[in-house]
Design a protein around this motif. Sequence first.
Motif, PDB file in Angstrom:
ATOM      1  N   UNK A  82      52.547 -84.264  82.626  1.00 39.77           N
ATOM      2  CA  UNK A  82      51.321 -83.613  82.161  1.00 39.77           C
ATOM      3  C   UNK A  82      50.733 -84.337  80.957  1.00 39.77           C
ATOM      4  N   UNK A  83      51.600 -84.826  80.067  1.00 42.10           N
ATOM      5  CA  UNK A  83      51.138 -85.591  78.911  1.00 42.10           C
ATOM      6  C   UNK A  83      50.401 -86.847  79.366  1.00 42.10           C
ATOM      7  N   UNK A  84      50.994 -87.579  80.287  1.00 38.61           N
ATOM      8  CA  UNK A  84      50.384 -88.820  80.772  1.00 38.61           C
ATOM      9  C   UNK A  84      49.080 -88.526  81.503  1.00 38.61           C
ATOM     10  N   UNK A  85      49.068 -87.477  82.326  1.00 37.45           N
ATOM     11  CA  UNK A  85      47.842 -87.114  83.043  1.00 37.45           C
ATOM     12  C   UNK A  85      46.713 -86.775  82.067  1.00 37.45           C
ATOM     13  N   UNK A  86      47.064 -86.062  80.992  1.00 43.62           N
ATOM     14  CA  UNK A  86      46.059 -85.710  79.993  1.00 43.62           C
ATOM     15  C   UNK A  86      45.501 -86.958  79.319  1.00 43.62           C
ATOM     16  N   UNK A  96      45.334 -89.993  80.593  1.00 42.65           N
ATOM     17  CA  UNK A  96      44.558 -90.781  81.543  1.00 42.65           C
ATOM     18  C   UNK A  96      43.212 -90.145  81.867  1.00 42.65           C
ATOM     19  N   UNK A  97      43.112 -88.825  81.682  1.00 45.14           N
ATOM     20  CA  UNK A  97      41.875 -88.126  82.021  1.00 45.14           C
ATOM     21  C   UNK A  97      40.867 -88.099  80.877  1.00 45.14           C
ATOM     22  N   UNK A  98      41.273 -88.574  79.701  1.00 44.50           N
ATOM     23  CA  UNK A  98      40.364 -88.592  78.559  1.00 44.50           C
ATOM     24  C   UNK A  98      39.286 -89.648  78.744  1.00 44.50           C
ATOM     25  N   UNK A 123      51.243 -95.511  72.336  1.00 42.01           N
ATOM     26  CA  UNK A 123      51.539 -94.183  72.867  1.00 42.01           C
ATOM     27  C   UNK A 123      51.406 -94.092  74.386  1.00 42.01           C
ATOM     28  N   UNK A 124      50.296 -94.532  75.002  1.00 43.56           N
ATOM     29  CA  UNK A 124      50.190 -94.398  76.465  1.00 43.56           C
ATOM     30  C   UNK A 124      51.304 -95.132  77.205  1.00 43.56           C
ATOM     31  N   UNK A 125      51.646 -96.324  76.731  1.00 46.63           N
ATOM     32  CA  UNK A 125      52.702 -97.107  77.372  1.00 46.63           C
ATOM     33  C   UNK A 125      54.059 -96.433  77.200  1.00 46.63           C
TER      34      UNK A 125
END
Length: 291
Positions: free
Chosen positions: A235-239, A241-243, A261-263
């Motif tokens: 859910x963190x990664x999806x959030x 990527x959706x920004x 952070x994303x990596x």
Amino acid sequence: MPTDESKTDTGYETALNEHYGVSGLGNELLDALEAAGKDVDALTRDDIASVDEFHIRGLEATREVADLAEVEDHSRVLDVGCGIGGPARTLASEFGCDVVGLDIVEEYCRAATLFTDRVGLTEKVRFQHGNALDLPFEDEEFDVVWFEHALPNIEATEVAIEEAGRVLRPGGTLALYEICAGPGGEPVFPVPWASDASLSHLDPPDRLREIVLDCGCDETVWKDVTGPSLEWFENVVESMQSRAADAPPPLGLNLLMGAETPNKAANVVQNLKEERIAVVQGVYERGSYPL
């Protein structure tokens, strides 16, 4: 109080401070909170919740472990690897504990003290710079010793657990919420706790349990929480990527993890999916016999 310098490695301590210790972290976080519309002169725990608990599943997990450990009102708690103090403040404000937070990263201790003062908990919580391998406390000083995602940066797990047992009163509680080595191979880096393998020291779950039991503690709870940990991080990664690309930086753990952070988050998801890491919770009671 131990003074064995051989237990600690000043070079390794320096490396950890370089990995985690953003200069002026407390003021940087205050600036981000103010930019997000928070009143930094009247902060609440809710205001800082998104940056407060630097571990998988955040506040939910801290409450979960405290319930499993049956933490009691007025317990004296040592939070080893306290970060910027979120779990310590939770234990104080929601469970009525008196908490000492200890961290090897000096900048974390400064930020933890700043935010504890801002939310009005200085009478219940204090922070101290120190090393888990050489705890600066007397024998049998605490009712609870608490570890949340601290052990991945500790190479000598046996020494850390021995020290925890030393400062824990007989019948006291050792609470663990930790990342362990999985059967799927070495982790993919970088991850939140390490940029490469030099700072990452993960024990397999069975080895961690063996270490704690060998230190004279009796197991009362053991849970594998890898599944919900994966769901949370997905859910963190999806959030992320959706920004929108032009959106302002979020008010979250990116402020602690930096540009990678994303990596780092994506790698945690991969490591969990491929069973390179596991996440566990454990509660132990210290025996009355000598350690």
